[in-house]
Scaffold this motif. Structure first.
Motif, PDB file in Angstrom:
ATOM      1  N   GLU A  50       0.829  -1.212   0.000  1.00 55.22           N
ATOM      2  CA  GLU A  50       0.000   0.000   0.000  1.00 55.22           C
ATOM      3  C   GLU A  50       0.864   1.262   0.000  1.00 55.22           C
ATOM      4  OE1 GLU A  50      -3.044   0.005   2.993  1.00 55.22           O
ATOM      5  OE2 GLU A  50      -3.610  -2.067   2.574  1.00 55.22           O
ATOM      6  N   LEU A  51       1.961   1.235   0.731  1.00 51.31           N
ATOM      7  CA  LEU A  51       2.885   2.366   0.748  1.00 51.31           C
ATOM      8  C   LEU A  51       3.521   2.559  -0.623  1.00 51.31           C
ATOM      9  CD1 LEU A  51       4.557   4.576   2.146  1.00 51.31           C
ATOM     10  CD2 LEU A  51       6.123   2.772   2.917  1.00 51.31           C
ATOM     11  N   VAL A  52       3.927   1.467  -1.265  1.00 47.72           N
ATOM     12  CA  VAL A  52       4.526   1.558  -2.600  1.00 47.72           C
ATOM     13  C   VAL A  52       3.527   2.165  -3.580  1.00 47.72           C
ATOM     14  CG1 VAL A  52       5.427   0.236  -4.550  1.00 47.72           C
ATOM     15  CG2 VAL A  52       6.182  -0.302  -2.233  1.00 47.72           C
ATOM     16  N   HIS A  53       2.264   1.753  -3.499  1.00 50.61           N
ATOM     17  CA  HIS A  53       1.237   2.333  -4.373  1.00 50.61           C
ATOM     18  C   HIS A  53       1.137   3.846  -4.164  1.00 50.61           C
ATOM     19  CE1 HIS A  53      -0.971  -1.814  -4.451  1.00 50.61           C
ATOM     20  NE2 HIS A  53       0.140  -1.822  -5.153  1.00 50.61           N
ATOM     21  N   LEU A  54       1.181   4.289  -2.908  1.00 52.86           N
ATOM     22  CA  LEU A  54       1.122   5.717  -2.599  1.00 52.86           C
ATOM     23  C   LEU A  54       2.331   6.451  -3.173  1.00 52.86           C
ATOM     24  CD1 LEU A  54      -0.304   8.040  -0.960  1.00 52.86           C
ATOM     25  CD2 LEU A  54       1.241   7.419   0.927  1.00 52.86           C
ATOM     26  N   LEU A  55       3.511   5.860  -3.037  1.00 55.76           N
ATOM     27  CA  LEU A  55       4.735   6.482  -3.552  1.00 55.76           C
ATOM     28  C   LEU A  55       4.700   6.599  -5.072  1.00 55.76           C
ATOM     29  CD1 LEU A  55       7.366   4.625  -1.324  1.00 55.76           C
ATOM     30  CD2 LEU A  55       6.583   6.990  -1.049  1.00 55.76           C
ATOM     31  N   LEU A  56       4.260   5.543  -5.742  1.00 55.77           N
ATOM     32  CA  LEU A  56       4.197   5.566  -7.207  1.00 55.77           C
ATOM     33  C   LEU A  56       3.137   6.547  -7.702  1.00 55.77           C
ATOM     34  CD1 LEU A  56       4.561   1.746  -7.884  1.00 55.77           C
ATOM     35  CD2 LEU A  56       6.209   3.512  -8.525  1.00 55.77           C
ATOM     36  N   LYS A  57       2.049   6.656  -6.975  1.00 53.34           N
ATOM     37  CA  LYS A  57       0.983   7.587  -7.351  1.00 53.34           C
ATOM     38  C   LYS A  57       1.453   9.029  -7.258  1.00 53.34           C
ATOM     39  CE  LYS A  57      -3.743   8.888  -6.010  1.00 53.34           C
ATOM     40  NZ  LYS A  57      -4.869   8.581  -5.096  1.00 53.34           N
ATOM     41  N   ASN A  58       2.421   9.293  -6.377  1.00 53.43           N
ATOM     42  CA  ASN A  58       2.891  10.652  -6.142  1.00 53.43           C
ATOM     43  C   ASN A  58       4.309  10.896  -6.656  1.00 53.43           C
ATOM     44  OD1 ASN A  58       0.753  12.166  -4.371  1.00 53.43           O
ATOM     45  ND2 ASN A  58       0.787  10.040  -3.664  1.00 53.43           N
ATOM     46  N   LYS A  98      -3.363 -14.659  -7.652  1.00 52.29           N
ATOM     47  CA  LYS A  98      -3.964 -13.851  -6.596  1.00 52.29           C
ATOM     48  C   LYS A  98      -2.896 -13.379  -5.630  1.00 52.29           C
ATOM     49  CE  LYS A  98      -8.430 -16.191  -6.718  1.00 52.29           C
ATOM     50  NZ  LYS A  98      -9.437 -16.932  -5.933  1.00 52.29           N
ATOM     51  N   GLY A  99      -3.188 -12.275  -4.950  1.00 56.17           N
ATOM     52  CA  GLY A  99      -2.265 -11.745  -3.952  1.00 56.17           C
ATOM     53  C   GLY A  99      -2.028 -10.264  -4.169  1.00 56.17           C
ATOM     54  N   LYS A 100      -1.398  -9.634  -3.195  1.00 54.98           N
ATOM     55  CA  LYS A 100      -1.095  -8.208  -3.282  1.00 54.98           C
ATOM     56  C   LYS A 100      -0.079  -7.973  -4.392  1.00 54.98           C
ATOM     57  CE  LYS A 100      -1.890  -7.565   1.664  1.00 54.98           C
ATOM     58  NZ  LYS A 100      -1.267  -7.276   2.972  1.00 54.98           N
ATOM     59  N   LYS A 101      -0.342  -6.957  -5.206  1.00 57.34           N
ATOM     60  CA  LYS A 101       0.505  -6.678  -6.366  1.00 57.34           C
ATOM     61  C   LYS A 101       1.402  -5.465  -6.108  1.00 57.34           C
ATOM     62  CE  LYS A 101      -1.637  -9.673  -9.165  1.00 57.34           C
ATOM     63  NZ  LYS A 101      -2.189  -9.595 -10.492  1.00 57.34           N
ATOM     64  N   LEU A 102       2.543  -5.458  -6.781  1.00 58.56           N
ATOM     65  CA  LEU A 102       3.464  -4.340  -6.662  1.00 58.56           C
ATOM     66  C   LEU A 102       2.886  -3.078  -7.294  1.00 58.56           C
ATOM     67  CD1 LEU A 102       6.255  -3.194  -5.896  1.00 58.56           C
ATOM     68  CD2 LEU A 102       7.086  -4.026  -8.110  1.00 58.56           C
ATOM     69  N   PHE A 103       2.246  -3.224  -8.456  1.00 57.34           N
ATOM     70  CA  PHE A 103       1.717  -2.073  -9.171  1.00 57.34           C
ATOM     71  C   PHE A 103       0.197  -2.116  -9.216  1.00 57.34           C
ATOM     72  CE2 PHE A 103       5.831  -3.147 -11.162  1.00 57.34           C
ATOM     73  CZ  PHE A 103       6.534  -2.007 -10.813  1.00 57.34           C
TER      74      PHE A 103
END
Length: 197
Positions: A128-136, A153-158
């Protein structure tokens, strides 16, 4: 200005959840924890050991909870892990018993941290933190270990919120077990099909 480096173990389909063991992260009913184990070899071990050299860390709260329960008692496997500053992004905790842990709780705190003086900042796990960093647009480098497996299935990097960005491959190795170890440096933002440096 400090670089933010995202380090991740991922499958061919981008899953990053619970690479280390069956009980690491079972959220969402994930049943495939420990999927990296069959691909361990001497080459990947040396590269990962090099990536574990002391540097400040930025972690999401879930990854931090897992690490805070494990690493203080197993620091012989990661020299310096207890001594580096560990920044944790959380709105649910305010303190930690883990030495040198600092709680931050918003994007502004991350931007201030990036603009400060000090070592590069490494982000392990923490989807979730990586998603926030990439979004910004706050990720400077990606250090990826891509394993020849698909989990579905599972949490994805992107995710779909990432800002379109171009990266340049700066280093790569394929291990004997088929893991593609790669490092990418941000080279520009993508606008209407072109790369703007």
């Amino acid at each position: 200005m400090r670089k933010i480096i995202v380090l991740s173990f991922i499958t061919l389909d981008g899953v990053m959840q619970a690479p280390g063991g069956p009980e690491e992260d079972t959220s969402g009913g994930f049943k495939y924890g420990g999927w990296t184990a069959p691909y361990d070899d001497e080459v990947s071990a040396k590269i990962i050991q090099k990536e574990m050299e002391p540097a400040d860390l930025l972690l999401g709260r879930k990854t931090f909870d897992i690490w805070a329960a494990y690493w203080p008692k197993h620091a012989e496997h990661w020299p310096g892990i207890n001594d580096v500053t560990k920044y944790v992004m959380s709105n649910t905790i305010t303190t930690s018993d883990w030495k040198n842990s600092v709680i931050i709780n918003n994007l502004g705190d991350i931007k201030k941290l990036k603009d400060s003086k000090g070592s590069d900042i490494k982000v392990w796990g923490s989807s979730e933190l990586v998603h926030l960093l990439l979004k910004n647009d706050l990720v400077d480098e990606l250090w990826l270990k891509t394993f020849p497996v698909i989990l579905g299935k599972g949490k994805k990097l992107f995710n779909d919120d990432a800002i379109p960005t171009a990266f340049t491959l700066t280093e790569s190795t394929v291990t004997p077990s088929g893991v593609f170890m790669s490092k990418y440096k941000k080279s520009g933002e993508i606008k209407t099909g072109t790369v703007a440096p």
